[in-house]
Structures are given as structure tokens and as C-alpha cells.
Design a protein around this motif. Structure first.
Motif, PDB file in Angstrom:
ATOM      1  N   ASP A  33      -5.520   1.533   5.083  1.00 26.27           N
ATOM      2  CA  ASP A  33      -5.432   1.507   3.555  1.00 26.27           C
ATOM      3  C   ASP A  33      -6.051  -0.006   3.007  1.00 26.27           C
ATOM      4  O   ASP A  33      -6.675  -0.200   1.975  1.00 26.27           O
ATOM      5  N   VAL A  73       0.771  -1.324  -0.216  1.00 25.30           N
ATOM      6  CA  VAL A  73      -0.194   0.009  -0.002  1.00 25.30           C
ATOM      7  C   VAL A  73       0.886   1.159   0.070  1.00 25.30           C
ATOM      8  O   VAL A  73       0.198   2.373   0.010  1.00 25.30           O
ATOM      9  N   ILE A 127      -3.743   1.475  -3.541  1.00 22.69           N
ATOM     10  CA  ILE A 127      -4.826   1.228  -3.508  1.00 22.69           C
ATOM     11  C   ILE A 127      -5.537   0.692  -4.764  1.00 22.69           C
ATOM     12  O   ILE A 127      -6.198  -0.527  -4.815  1.00 22.69           O
ATOM     13  N   PRO A 154       1.269   5.710   3.735  1.00 25.49           N
ATOM     14  CA  PRO A 154       1.121   5.365   5.211  1.00 25.49           C
ATOM     15  C   PRO A 154       2.335   5.364   5.928  1.00 25.49           C
ATOM     16  O   PRO A 154       3.431   5.175   5.384  1.00 25.49           O
ATOM     17  N   GLU A 194      -1.361   2.759   9.847  1.00 23.39           N
ATOM     18  CA  GLU A 194      -2.160   3.519   8.552  1.00 23.39           C
ATOM     19  C   GLU A 194      -2.140   2.373   7.472  1.00 23.39           C
ATOM     20  O   GLU A 194      -2.915   2.698   6.685  1.00 23.39           O
ATOM     21  N   LYS A 195      -1.119   1.366   7.298  1.00 28.84           N
ATOM     22  CA  LYS A 195      -1.252   0.411   6.147  1.00 28.84           C
ATOM     23  C   LYS A 195      -2.495  -0.240   6.417  1.00 28.84           C
ATOM     24  O   LYS A 195      -3.275  -0.686   5.251  1.00 28.84           O
ATOM     25  N   TYR A 199     -10.804   9.417  -0.628  1.00 27.58           N
ATOM     26  CA  TYR A 199      -9.938   8.947   0.560  1.00 27.58           C
ATOM     27  C   TYR A 199      -8.467   9.458   0.338  1.00 27.58           C
ATOM     28  O   TYR A 199      -7.826   9.663   1.218  1.00 27.58           O
ATOM     29  N   ARG A 200      -7.873   9.223  -0.971  1.00 25.63           N
ATOM     30  CA  ARG A 200      -6.562   9.452  -1.116  1.00 25.63           C
ATOM     31  C   ARG A 200      -6.231  11.082  -0.690  1.00 25.63           C
ATOM     32  O   ARG A 200      -5.321  11.477  -0.449  1.00 25.63           O
TER      33      ARG A 200
END
Length: 432
Positions: A84, A59, A338, A75, A80-81, A413-414
Motif C-alpha cells: 500500500d 495504511v 491511501i 493490510p 501488505e502495508k 486497487y482498493r
């Protein structure tokens, strides 16, 4: 309590305008398959049940030996990974488990488990890392420049073994039941290393790791033809991997990375051989043009991916007894990771469903009659079938998106994580 990263309303709005077309396409495909004697609903159920694990490292933005160009909102660590990874599964509904890489993803096991539970995720095979140095890891102070499990220095081998055992212990605490071992050990000059003694040292180290496994664990030996060692690699092909698994015993199996072969190697034949001897442990799915390119699965040679699954489906009960692990291993340096992982998981499922459509009775008959064209045509007939309505229906019925990449882009989201996560700086070669 599950806390999904994307609001469900986003998925619902995305699906709302696509349901009618999906219903029409699904019904049309159902009629077509019924003429072959295939129940589309049963096929969809099998598609929905087939899942693949995500690579935690996938990710983040990958790189080459020359440079890495960071993306927006990368991330910063394992938690945080996992966020995702949860996005990928929420939209695609095909990736409920994550494969961790240690020490990159090392963290308190209770916190890892709690985070994964909150996102509706679980953990797949653990991956050890002795192919690079870890100066910030007090448990790995020695250098792996000249090898790890096969190093001439016993102290370095001990360190590498202990790292693998520690990786197993962390994995045991979070619900994993397998360890994947890939080493970059080898040489770049003739005479640099004794080829026989290096392999003997590797086997001795792997035996110590295998002996430390819990009773319900498996270990996967992963081969790679070259890189970072270019003259000789200690575990360079499936034959060496099989020798390793056979010598290590009943807990040891071979992992097949689709990119770790010489160009034009018949990977599906390797899969067939490993099934026959009961040593197929699983896969790292990706695609390649020249070597270990780590490209999106099915992006270069989707027919090869289908042919691998043709062998898997054709193996029937022999494969079920092996319970192979299905994992993605990719590096994304020009796409949003992603999006690439959503698409890759879908392409892997596509190959599986297409392989389920092969008329195996007809195929066996053509093979026995030496009818080369019709044997080939039987496979092509399944491969040419557009099974996207089945894949979309499986996603939709599980609460995912009919068009997951479109829904992902609509979610913003990104951009959201880009505003929250500091921009990473460009760097030299390597992966995150």
C-alpha cells in the motif's frame, strides 16, 4: 527488480487527458513567478527533492478510544502495508521511505529489505512500542499498564529498554538510522506517581538506549501533552523533550508531532527555539482541531503548516546541519488511508514550496521597521500563491500521476486488494 502495484498504463491514461491543462497552468504560473524574480523550474526541482516518510501503521484504518470501523482490503501485516505504501509513492512520488513500528511490523530483516527493494522503497526512523501490552511477544511478557521506561519496577523498565534496543537492531539491518521513542507513561490521579522520580527513571532508561545506538544513529524524544495519562505525562511538552535531548547528549533530538500540543500553542515558535539550540530532530505531520486528532496534514489549519515551514526555510544553513526527519503520523477512520496519505504528502510539499516563495529580504525589512501589516502580508502573499502546477509537474516528471487520487480510483486497487484480503472485523478502540 521493481514490481510496482499499479500498472503504468493506468497512470499514463490518467495523465494523457491532463497534460495540456498542466502545461498551460505551469506556463502561466511561471510567468507570474518570473515577475517576482523566481525561476519556476528551479522551484519545481526543489519540490521534487523534498520527500516525507510514510507511517506503516497509517495504511490501515485507525480508530478512536471507542471503536474502529475496518475498511475494505486492510493490510494484514507489514508486507501488505508495504504494498500500500508503494501505491502512495508510485502515484505521488513524494514518499520513498517507510517508518516501521515494532513489534507490529517485526519480520525477518532480509525479507523486509527484499520486499522494500522490490517496491522501490526504503526505511526511515524506527518506532518502538511500549505504550501497550504485547501478550504474543515473548520478549515483552510484563505489562506496561503503569508505565514502561519510567515504571517503578526495574524489571519492567529493563524489558522496555531491551525492546527499544531490539528495535534499533532490526532497523540497523534494514537501513534505518533513527529511533523515535514515545511513551504513554504518566498518571491519572494526583499522588499516583512521584513526578520527579518518574522522570528520573525515564531519563535513566533513555540513557541506556542511547548508549546502545550505532555511531551513525539518532534518537528522537517525542512529547505528548496527554493521553493515555491525563493527570500527568512524563514527557508532556517540548520543554521536557528538550531537557531529555540535552541530557542524553549529541545523538538525541526532539521530535515535534503537530498534534501533541495544547490548543492555540504556537508550534512554529517551538520549532524556531529547537533550531536555535540545535535539537530539532524532525516532525510527525498531521493536523488537529482539539488535541491529538491525527487528521490529514493541512486539512484543518493549512496556514499553521505553512508557518512551520516558513521557520524551517528561514533557518537556512542552521537547519541543513540538523537534517530533520519528515514523517507523517496520522490515523484515518473515515477515508481510504491511501487517499489520505497521498493528499497529506502533497499538502506537506505544498507548504514547503509556499515557504520557499516568501520574500525574506522584504520580510526582514518590515520586521525591522515594526510594520506588522506588511510583515503579515508578505507571508500571506506566499501562502495565497497556488503552487499546485509545480506539485503536479514534479509528480509527472518523476513518473507519477498529475491527479494521483483520481488515478488511484481509476486503478481499482482498493477493490482488487479487497477481493484478496479477508475482511477485518470491527473492534473496540485503538489503532492498527
Amino acid at each position: 527488480m521493481t514490481e510496482l502495484p499499479i500498472n503504468g498504463d493506468v497512470i499514463e491514461r490518467s495523465n494523457e487527458g491532463l497534460r495540456a491543462a498542466l502545461s498551460t497552468d505551469y506556463a502561466a504560473l511561471g510567468e507570474k513567478l518570473a515577475r517576482r524574480g523566481v525561476d519556476i523550474d528551479a522551484l519545481t526541482a526543489r519540490a521534487a527533492a523534498f520527500c516525507v516518510a510514510l507511517p506503516s501503521w497509517g495504511v490501515g484504518t485507525g480508530g478512536t478510544r471507542f471503536a474502529r470501523f475496518p475498511g475494505i482490503g486492510e493490510p494484514r501485516g507489514i508486507f501488505e502495508k508495504l504494498d500500500d505504501c508503494a501505491v502512495i509513492h508510485q502515484l505521488g512520488r513524494a514518499t520513498p521511505r517507510v517508518s516501521l513500528h515494532i513489534p507490529w511490523d517485526a519480520a525477518d530483516p532480509a525479507e523486509l529489505k527484499a520486499k522494500a527493494d522490490s517496491l522501490g522503497l526504503g526505511f526511515d526512523a524506527m518506532n518502538s512500542n511500549t505504550f501497550q501490552d504485547h501478550p504474543k511477544d515473548p520478549r515483552q511478557p510484563l505489562s506496561y499498564k503503569h508505565g514502561s521506561l519510567s515504571h517503578a519496577d526495574r524489571a519492567v523498565r529493563d524489558q522496555a529498554v531491551e525492546h527499544n534496543i531490539a528495535t534499533v537492531e532490526l532497523g540497523r539491518s534494514i537501513g534505518s538510522r533513527a529511533l523515535t521513542v514515545w511513551v504513554g507513561d504518566g498518571s491519572n490521579f494526583a499522588g499516583q506517581s512521584d513526578l520527579g522520580r518518574a522522570f528520573d527513571r525515564y531519563l535513566e532508561s533513555m540513557k541506556r538506549i542511547t548508549a546502545a545506538l550505532p555511531d551513525d544513529w539518532r534518537v528522537f524524544s517525542e512529547h505528548k501533552m496527554y493521553e493515555p495519562a491525563f493527570y500527568s505525562t512524563v514527557v508532556q511538552d517540548w520543554g521536557t523533550s528538550l531537557m531529555t535531548a540535552q541530557e542524553l547528549g549529541e545523538k538525541a533530538f526532539c521530535l515535534v508531532d503537530l498534534g501533541h500540543h495544547a490548543p492555540n500553542v504556537n508550534i512554529e515558535q517551538i520549532v524556531s527555539r529547537l533550531i536555535r539550540v540545535g535539537k530539532l530532530g524532525g516532525f510527525h505531520f498531521n493536523d488537529s482541531r482539539y488535541g491529538d486528532d491525527d487528521l490529514d496534514a493541512g486539512s484543518i489549519d493549512p496556514f499553521r503548516l505553512f508557518l512551520v515551514f516558513n521557520e524551517l526555510v528561514g533557518a537556512g544553513e542552521r537547519l541543513e546541519a540538523l537534517r530533520p526527519a519528515h514523517m507523517i503520523d496520522q490515523s484515518h477512520n473515515v477515508t481510504d488511508p491511501i487517499e489520505s496519505l497521498i493528499r497529506s504528502a502533497n499538502e506537506i510539499r505544498r507548504a514547503y514550496v509556499q515557504a520557499l516563495l516568501v520574500d525574506r529580504v522584504a520580510l526582514a525589512g518590515f520586521q525591522e521597521d515594526n510594520d506588522a501589516l506588511m510583515g503579515s502580508e508578505t507571508l500571506k502573499h506566499a501562502f495565497r500563491t497556488d503552487v499546485e502546477p509545480i506539485l503536479a509537474k514534479a509528480r509527472h516528471d518523476a513518473g507519477g500521476a498529475i491527479d494521483p487520487i483520481r488515478a488511484y480510483r481509476d486503478s481499482g486497487y482498493r477493490a482488487m486488494v479487497g477481493a484478496m484480503r479477508p475482511a477485518a472485523l470491527g473492534s473496540g478502540g485503538g489503532i492498527v
